[in-house]
Enzyme design. Structure first.
Site, PDB file in Angstrom:
ATOM      1  N   ASP A 126      -7.649  -7.220   4.487  1.00  0.00           N
ATOM      2  CA  ASP A 126      -6.749  -8.107   3.739  1.00  0.00           C
ATOM      3  C   ASP A 126      -6.319  -9.325   4.555  1.00  0.00           C
ATOM      4  O   ASP A 126      -5.778 -10.283   4.013  1.00  0.00           O
ATOM      5  CB  ASP A 126      -5.505  -7.335   3.282  1.00  0.00           C
ATOM      6  CG  ASP A 126      -5.859  -6.305   2.214  1.00  0.00           C
ATOM      7  OD1 ASP A 126      -6.915  -6.455   1.571  1.00  0.00           O
ATOM      8  OD2 ASP A 126      -5.086  -5.354   2.039  1.00  0.00           O
TER       9      ASP A 126
ATOM     10  N   ARG B  39     -13.575 -13.951  -2.248  1.00  0.00           N
ATOM     11  CA  ARG B  39     -12.737 -14.587  -1.217  1.00  0.00           C
ATOM     12  C   ARG B  39     -13.523 -15.494  -0.272  1.00  0.00           C
ATOM     13  O   ARG B  39     -12.967 -16.417   0.306  1.00  0.00           O
ATOM     14  CB  ARG B  39     -11.950 -13.527  -0.430  1.00  0.00           C
ATOM     15  CG  ARG B  39     -10.828 -12.957  -1.263  1.00  0.00           C
ATOM     16  CD  ARG B  39      -9.881 -12.052  -0.511  1.00  0.00           C
ATOM     17  NE  ARG B  39      -8.697 -11.844  -1.335  1.00  0.00           N
ATOM     18  CZ  ARG B  39      -7.857 -10.820  -1.219  1.00  0.00           C
ATOM     19  NH1 ARG B  39      -8.053  -9.915  -0.292  1.00  0.00           N
ATOM     20  NH2 ARG B  39      -6.815 -10.724  -2.006  1.00  0.00           N
TER      21      ARG B  39
ATOM     22  N   SER C 168     -13.409   2.644   2.431  1.00  0.00           N
ATOM     23  CA  SER C 168     -12.392   2.159   1.491  1.00  0.00           C
ATOM     24  C   SER C 168     -11.239   3.150   1.403  1.00  0.00           C
ATOM     25  O   SER C 168     -11.428   4.312   1.058  1.00  0.00           O
ATOM     26  CB  SER C 168     -13.010   1.965   0.099  1.00  0.00           C
ATOM     27  OG  SER C 168     -11.984   1.939  -0.881  1.00  0.00           O
TER      28      SER C 168
ATOM     29  N   GLY D 195      -6.079  -3.441  -7.862  1.00  0.00           N
ATOM     30  CA  GLY D 195      -7.185  -2.514  -7.615  1.00  0.00           C
ATOM     31  C   GLY D 195      -6.675  -1.167  -7.111  1.00  0.00           C
ATOM     32  O   GLY D 195      -7.208  -0.118  -7.474  1.00  0.00           O
TER      33      GLY D 195
ATOM     34  N   SER E 167       0.838  -1.213   0.000  1.00  0.00           N
ATOM     35  CA  SER E 167       0.000   0.000   0.000  1.00  0.00           C
ATOM     36  C   SER E 167       0.867   1.256   0.000  1.00  0.00           C
ATOM     37  O   SER E 167       0.597   2.213  -0.731  1.00  0.00           O
ATOM     38  CB  SER E 167      -0.882   0.029   1.250  1.00  0.00           C
ATOM     39  OG  SER E 167      -1.857  -0.964   1.173  1.00  0.00           O
TER      40      SER E 167
ATOM     41  N   GLN F 292      -8.909   2.972  -0.749  1.00  0.00           N
ATOM     42  CA  GLN F 292      -8.643   3.259  -2.166  1.00  0.00           C
ATOM     43  C   GLN F 292      -9.522   4.399  -2.652  1.00  0.00           C
ATOM     44  O   GLN F 292      -9.067   5.290  -3.374  1.00  0.00           O
ATOM     45  CB  GLN F 292      -8.866   2.001  -3.007  1.00  0.00           C
ATOM     46  CG  GLN F 292      -7.847   0.917  -2.684  1.00  0.00           C
ATOM     47  CD  GLN F 292      -8.098  -0.384  -3.410  1.00  0.00           C
ATOM     48  OE1 GLN F 292      -9.106  -0.536  -4.102  1.00  0.00           O
ATOM     49  NE2 GLN F 292      -7.202  -1.331  -3.246  1.00  0.00           N
TER      50      GLN F 292
ATOM     51  N   ARG G  48       1.632   4.413  -3.079  1.00  0.00           N
ATOM     52  CA  ARG G  48       1.425   5.847  -2.817  1.00  0.00           C
ATOM     53  C   ARG G  48       2.709   6.639  -3.019  1.00  0.00           C
ATOM     54  O   ARG G  48       2.688   7.733  -3.581  1.00  0.00           O
ATOM     55  CB  ARG G  48       0.882   6.031  -1.399  1.00  0.00           C
ATOM     56  CG  ARG G  48      -0.593   5.587  -1.326  1.00  0.00           C
ATOM     57  CD  ARG G  48      -0.936   5.098   0.035  1.00  0.00           C
ATOM     58  NE  ARG G  48      -2.369   4.892   0.221  1.00  0.00           N
ATOM     59  CZ  ARG G  48      -3.003   3.736   0.019  1.00  0.00           C
ATOM     60  NH1 ARG G  48      -2.348   2.677  -0.427  1.00  0.00           N
ATOM     61  NH2 ARG G  48      -4.304   3.631   0.232  1.00  0.00           N
TER      62      ARG G  48
ATOM     63  N   LYS H 204     -13.126  -8.857  -4.062  1.00  0.00           N
ATOM     64  CA  LYS H 204     -11.670  -8.686  -4.044  1.00  0.00           C
ATOM     65  C   LYS H 204     -11.091  -9.423  -5.262  1.00  0.00           C
ATOM     66  O   LYS H 204     -11.801  -9.675  -6.225  1.00  0.00           O
ATOM     67  CB  LYS H 204     -11.105  -9.204  -2.715  1.00  0.00           C
ATOM     68  CG  LYS H 204     -11.465  -8.313  -1.535  1.00  0.00           C
ATOM     69  CD  LYS H 204     -10.734  -6.981  -1.652  1.00  0.00           C
ATOM     70  CE  LYS H 204     -11.006  -6.052  -0.496  1.00  0.00           C
ATOM     71  NZ  LYS H 204     -10.407  -4.744  -0.698  1.00  0.00           N
TER      72      LYS H 204
ATOM     73  N   ARG I 165     -14.047  -6.163 -11.215  1.00  0.00           N
ATOM     74  CA  ARG I 165     -14.233  -5.550  -9.888  1.00  0.00           C
ATOM     75  C   ARG I 165     -14.921  -4.180  -9.980  1.00  0.00           C
ATOM     76  O   ARG I 165     -14.804  -3.477 -10.981  1.00  0.00           O
ATOM     77  CB  ARG I 165     -12.883  -5.458  -9.176  1.00  0.00           C
ATOM     78  CG  ARG I 165     -12.338  -6.837  -8.890  1.00  0.00           C
ATOM     79  CD  ARG I 165     -10.994  -6.802  -8.216  1.00  0.00           C
ATOM     80  NE  ARG I 165     -11.052  -6.136  -6.924  1.00  0.00           N
ATOM     81  CZ  ARG I 165      -9.981  -5.821  -6.206  1.00  0.00           C
ATOM     82  NH1 ARG I 165      -8.769  -6.111  -6.677  1.00  0.00           N
ATOM     83  NH2 ARG I 165     -10.101  -5.227  -5.051  1.00  0.00           N
TER      84      ARG I 165
HETATM   85  C1  S3P Z   1      -5.809  -0.921  -0.053  1.00  0.00           C
HETATM   86  C2  S3P Z   1      -7.067  -0.817   0.476  1.00  0.00           C
HETATM   87  C3  S3P Z   1      -7.958  -1.963   0.665  1.00  0.00           C
HETATM   88  C4  S3P Z   1      -7.191  -3.275   0.588  1.00  0.00           C
HETATM   89  C5  S3P Z   1      -6.232  -3.322  -0.572  1.00  0.00           C
HETATM   90  C6  S3P Z   1      -5.216  -2.202  -0.466  1.00  0.00           C
HETATM   91  C7  S3P Z   1      -4.999   0.301  -0.192  1.00  0.00           C
HETATM   92  O1  S3P Z   1      -8.938  -1.956  -0.353  1.00  0.00           O
HETATM   93  O2  S3P Z   1      -8.063  -4.349   0.525  1.00  0.00           O
HETATM   94  O3  S3P Z   1      -5.554  -4.556  -0.617  1.00  0.00           O
HETATM   95  O4  S3P Z   1      -3.778   0.202  -0.421  1.00  0.00           O
HETATM   96  O5  S3P Z   1      -5.570   1.384  -0.069  1.00  0.00           O
HETATM   97  P1  S3P Z   1     -10.313  -1.112  -0.217  1.00  0.00           P
HETATM   98  O6  S3P Z   1      -9.957   0.307  -0.230  1.00  0.00           O
HETATM   99  O7  S3P Z   1     -11.118  -1.533  -1.393  1.00  0.00           O
HETATM  100  O8  S3P Z   1     -10.928  -1.547   1.076  1.00  0.00           O
END
Ligand code: S3P
Length: 431
Positions: free
Chosen positions: A314, A345, A166, A94, A23, A168, A27, A341, A122
């Protein structure tokens, strides 16, 4: 396609470093591209997902060099990205797709984000909606799925509350907020991982965050930095779980990211009876880092629901796969998100665990995996359906089974943790 055979037994003994956090790596790469100057990122994730981000950033005209686990990115400033000549391929990631959608919404050109078959299934409406509210034009397949064609430009600041927690989506909105005409605010009911906020501050952006309300100032001057990515706690969880499955095991993990928004899983392990300690805590680039030590212990089991789901999203596959090793098993509710996901899952894990003899009840929003009294797992051939976290969760569950387990197409583990099987082997070899 490579299969991995897991023979049960033995124990874990030793120490390991984790690959860089996935993650955080995404970024740092994205913000480095928008900064001015050359950013150096040490311990950049080896995860295939983070390579996808680098490749997309390259296609936007940014110079990216890498050697070992060090990545150098020469940023082009907020307004320096170039219209890509080809589609941007997020592959299985994603995070890459959703966060880049936020950046691309603010660019005065047209771009297309696509991904592999899993990612193209997705849901993307969750980022399309707020970015459209901000003024971006976005076309998608059936209104929800990639490929996403984005025509960006001048954006309006919004005050947005995502319907589901979320990180993301939060990140996409905050990144688009860099290009807005005022302060963009995002409100969340559960504190999701805050790496974007921390990283933005490191690069010189201005983000305020209090009681679930996060506000970002537009048009900051972002400046290149020297950064070190902490080890990935979400990868560490598989090794911690392996230590808890194999009697006599003990493990020390060094330089692990322990950001409080990510570390709830350690509290959950402790609540199940796992002896975990986190020595040597320090702050690096705004992120908490430390070591994690764990020894084998009998596990009580437990229930997971409500805010815990987003907090450990996760880690849920691994926690569920520990069900057969816990006195009361593991029960998960409120986790419909697991169905969208990298695979469904809930279904994929239930199928894998059932073929190993576990007693599993599936709910629309979760699952119950019966505890020890349901009997010992037995080796089987299982298919993780291309989902990295399911492949690793089933491999760990197989360590305490009777007989060998074959994980089909286990190379998918490389999406987040390419070194997983080799590290597991090394740590078991030491016993
Ligand atoms: C992530 C946020 C999560 C997580 C993904 C990584 C991130 O997803 O499941 O593996 O790096 O911001 P969601 O934002 O869909 O919950």
């Amino acid at each position: 396609m490579s299969r991995e055979t897991i023979s049960p037994g033995g124990s874990i003994d030793g120490a390991a470093e984790l690959p860089g956090d996935k993650s955080i790596s995404h970024r740092y790469a994205i913000l480095a591209a928008l900064a001015e100057g050359r950013t150096e990122i040490a311990n950049y994730a080896s995860a295939a997902d983070c390579r996808s981000t680098l490749e997309c950033v390259r296609r936007l005209g940014v110079e990216v060099e890498s050697s070992d686990h060090r990545v150098f990115i020469t940023g082009r400033g907020l307004d320096g990205l170039k219209e890509p000549r080809r589609e941007l391929d997020a592959e299985n990631s994603g995070s890459t797709m959703r966060m880049l959608a936020g950046v691309l919404a603010g660019q005065p050109f047209r771009s297309t984000l696509t991904g592999d078959a899993s990612l193209r299934r997705r849901p993307m409406r969750r980022v399309i909606e707020p970015l459209r509210q901000m003024g971006a034009e976005i076309n998608s397949r059936d209104g929800d799925c990639a490929p996403l064609e984005i025509r960006g430009g001048k954006l309006r600041a919004i005050d947005y509350t995502p319907p589901i927690p979320s990180a993301q989506v939060k990140s996409a909105v905050l990144l688009a907020g860099l290009y807005a005409d005022g302060v963009t605010t995002l409100r969340e009911s559960v504190a999701t991982r805050d790496h974007t906020e921390l990283a933005l501050r490191e690069f010189g952006g201005s983000v305020e965050s209090a009681r679930g309300t996060i506000s970002v100032q537009p048009r900051p001057k972002l400046t290149a930095r020297q950064l070190v990515v902490p080890g990935d706690l979400s990868g560490a969880v598989f090794l911690i779980a392996a230590t808890l499955v194999l009697p006599g095991s003990s493990l020390m993990l060094r330089n692990v990211g322990l950001n409080p928004t990510r570390a709830h899983v350690l509290d959950f392990f402790i609540s199940m009876g796992a002896p975990i300690r986190v020595p040597n805590l320090q702050s690096r680039n705004g992120e908490l880092v430390g070591d994690v030590s764990v020894r084998h212990a009998a596990l009580a089991g437990g229930n997971i629901s409500g805010a815990q789901v987003a907090e450990m999203i996760d880690e849920l596959p691994m926690l569920a796969a520990l069900g057969p090793y816990a006195e009361q098993g593991i029960e998960i509710h409120d986790a419909k998100e697991l169905r969208v996901k990298e695979s469904d899952r809930i279904a994929t894990l239930a199928a894998g665990l059932r073929s190993m003899g576990a007693r599993v009840e599936e709910f629309p929003d979760g699952m119950r995996v019966e505890g020890r009294s349901a009997g010992k797992l037995r080796g089987a051939t299982v298919d993780p359906q291309g989902d990295h976290r399911i492949a690793m969760a089933l491999a760990v569950a197989a360590l305490g089974a009777e007989g060998d387990t074959v994980i089909r197409a286990a190379e998918c583990a490389a999406v987040s943790y390419p070194e997983f099987f080799a590290t597991l082997k090394r740590l078991r070899g030491a016993s």
